[in-house]
Motif scaffolding. Structure first.
Motif, PDB file in Angstrom:
ATOM      1  N   LYS A 259       0.710  -1.310  -0.208  1.00 24.10           N
ATOM      2  CA  LYS A 259      -0.185  -0.078  -0.144  1.00 24.10           C
ATOM      3  C   LYS A 259       0.942   1.327  -0.041  1.00 24.10           C
ATOM      4  N   GLU A 260       1.896   1.327   0.615  1.00 25.11           N
ATOM      5  CA  GLU A 260       2.821   2.415   0.858  1.00 25.11           C
ATOM      6  C   GLU A 260       3.910   2.456   0.074  1.00 25.11           C
ATOM      7  N   LYS A 261       4.050   1.135  -0.953  1.00 26.56           N
ATOM      8  CA  LYS A 261       5.282   1.332  -1.608  1.00 26.56           C
ATOM      9  C   LYS A 261       6.436   1.569  -0.978  1.00 26.56           C
ATOM     10  N   LEU A 262       6.821   0.680  -0.210  1.00 24.64           N
ATOM     11  CA  LEU A 262       7.859   0.671   0.696  1.00 24.64           C
ATOM     12  C   LEU A 262       9.208  -0.040   0.042  1.00 24.64           C
ATOM     13  N   THR A 263      10.362   0.135   0.094  1.00 29.21           N
ATOM     14  CA  THR A 263      11.367  -0.694  -0.072  1.00 29.21           C
ATOM     15  C   THR A 263      11.638  -1.741   1.019  1.00 29.21           C
ATOM     16  N   GLU A 264      12.681  -2.572   0.531  1.00 26.21           N
ATOM     17  CA  GLU A 264      12.735  -3.665   1.646  1.00 26.21           C
ATOM     18  C   GLU A 264      13.563  -2.858   2.889  1.00 26.21           C
ATOM     19  N   LEU A 265      14.353  -2.094   2.626  1.00 23.65           N
ATOM     20  CA  LEU A 265      14.775  -1.406   3.960  1.00 23.65           C
ATOM     21  C   LEU A 265      14.228  -0.574   4.782  1.00 23.65           C
ATOM     22  N   GLN A 266      13.198   0.314   3.930  1.00 22.72           N
ATOM     23  CA  GLN A 266      12.131   1.048   4.575  1.00 22.72           C
ATOM     24  C   GLN A 266      11.070   0.130   5.437  1.00 22.72           C
ATOM     25  N   LEU A 267      10.925  -1.078   4.694  1.00 20.51           N
ATOM     26  CA  LEU A 267       9.841  -1.758   5.462  1.00 20.51           C
ATOM     27  C   LEU A 267      10.486  -2.498   6.829  1.00 20.51           C
ATOM     28  N   ARG A 268      12.014  -2.609   6.739  1.00 24.25           N
ATOM     29  CA  ARG A 268      12.618  -3.317   8.071  1.00 24.25           C
ATOM     30  C   ARG A 268      12.665  -2.054   8.997  1.00 24.25           C
ATOM     31  N   ILE A 269      12.741  -0.849   8.503  1.00 27.28           N
ATOM     32  CA  ILE A 269      12.809   0.212   9.545  1.00 27.28           C
ATOM     33  C   ILE A 269      11.587   0.180  10.265  1.00 27.28           C
ATOM     34  N   ARG A 270      10.606   0.270   9.404  1.00 32.95           N
ATOM     35  CA  ARG A 270       9.155   0.380   9.889  1.00 32.95           C
ATOM     36  C   ARG A 270       8.672  -0.635  10.788  1.00 32.95           C
ATOM     37  N   GLN A 271       9.446  -2.063  10.730  1.00 33.05           N
ATOM     38  CA  GLN A 271       9.287  -3.076  11.725  1.00 33.05           C
ATOM     39  C   GLN A 271      10.079  -2.806  13.026  1.00 33.05           C
ATOM     40  N   LEU A 272      11.240  -2.439  12.899  1.00 32.86           N
ATOM     41  CA  LEU A 272      11.978  -1.827  14.050  1.00 32.86           C
ATOM     42  C   LEU A 272      11.446  -0.758  14.880  1.00 32.86           C
ATOM     43  N   LEU A 273      10.772   0.056  14.079  1.00 31.20           N
ATOM     44  CA  LEU A 273      10.046   1.150  14.840  1.00 31.20           C
ATOM     45  C   LEU A 273       8.884   0.792  15.729  1.00 31.20           C
ATOM     46  N   ASP A 274       8.122  -0.285  14.986  1.00 32.41           N
ATOM     47  CA  ASP A 274       6.967  -0.738  15.645  1.00 32.41           C
ATOM     48  C   ASP A 274       7.588  -1.554  16.756  1.00 32.41           C
ATOM     49  N   GLN A 275       8.449  -2.391  16.491  1.00 34.81           N
ATOM     50  CA  GLN A 275       8.897  -3.248  17.699  1.00 34.81           C
ATOM     51  C   GLN A 275       9.538  -2.354  18.955  1.00 34.81           C
ATOM     52  N   VAL A 276      10.207  -1.357  18.649  1.00 36.96           N
ATOM     53  CA  VAL A 276      10.366  -0.386  19.751  1.00 36.96           C
ATOM     54  C   VAL A 276       9.173   0.161  20.522  1.00 36.96           C
ATOM     55  N   GLU A 277       8.405   0.541  19.763  1.00 35.56           N
ATOM     56  CA  GLU A 277       7.064   1.140  20.215  1.00 35.56           C
ATOM     57  C   GLU A 277       6.145   0.186  21.085  1.00 35.56           C
ATOM     58  N   GLN A 278       6.087  -1.020  20.621  1.00 34.86           N
ATOM     59  CA  GLN A 278       5.566  -2.230  21.477  1.00 34.86           C
ATOM     60  C   GLN A 278       6.375  -2.409  22.634  1.00 34.86           C
TER      61      GLN A 278
END
Length: 216
Positions: free
Chosen positions: A139-158
């Protein structure tokens, strides 16, 4: 520092875990599960219902008429979700108060044959693990690196939410301990006062008895 890194790694492993199981229920039976959830956390429940077939001595996909009534209550015993779903589906809700959330499931029908059994496959996902990152990337047209950063940010938030929840539990436990200690202290004081009053009354009674008998 090393202990903090190990603790963080273990917590990340816990956050990546999901609860997958199956259980059997009858037409009037109710099954409940308790899940500890921090506040403002997404919980996704995937389920599938199978009906027992005595001819094949196994479980087959259930008929469209059989569904599951799902009810979710938070730690304040308030109803978060209460709906009737089909025999297979996906349930999603967001917690607004930290603590134990009770997820209860039971059949919406009692028109089965006597002795019929259901097998319910259940998968509970909490926090960032409940996010479909493949769909997010599309949906957001993220690259693999951007997606990984997004996952890490979500993990830190959790992780932050989990730490806040642990502090909340510690504060609640400390309050309960202080309240219990205070009640024990007041109960001990009350017992002491009662014993002193009873001793004083007994001495007065014995004195009156001896005076009446002219022994003193």
């Amino acid at each position: 520092m090393r202990d903090q890194i190990l603790s963080l790694a273990l917590l990340l492993c816990v956050l990546h875990s999901a609860c997958g199981l199956y259980f059997h229920i009858s037409e009037t039976e109710r099954k409940c599960f308790i899940e500890e959830v921090p506040d403002e956390t997404t919980v996704i429940v995937n389920y599938k219902v199978e009906l027992y077939d005595p001819r094949s001595n196994g479980f087959m996909p259930s008929s469209p008429g059989i569904g599951m009534h799902v009810e979710v209550r938070d730690s304040d015993d308030k109803v978060v979700l209460s709906r009737v779903y089909s025999s297979q589906g996906r349930i999603s809700f967001t917690s607004h108060t930290p603590g134990e959330h009770i997820i209860c499931m039971y059949s919406n029908s009692t028109a089965w044959f006597s002795g019929a059994q259901l097998r319910v496959h259940l998968d509970i996902q909490v926090g960032e693990h409940a996010i479909d990152y493949a769909n997010v990337a599309q949906k957001e047209k993220l690259t693999e690196l951007q997606l990984r950063i997004r996952q890490l940010l979500d993990q830190v938030e959790q992780i932050t939410k989990e730490q806040n929840y642990q502090r909340y539990r510690e504060e609640r436990f400390r309050h309960t301990s202080e309240s219990t200690n205070s009640r024990v202290l007041w109960w001990s004081l009350a017992q002491t006062v009662v014993l002193v009053c009873m001793g004083f009354w007994q001495m007065r009674h014995l004195k009156s008895f001896f005076e009446a008998k002219k022994l003193v």
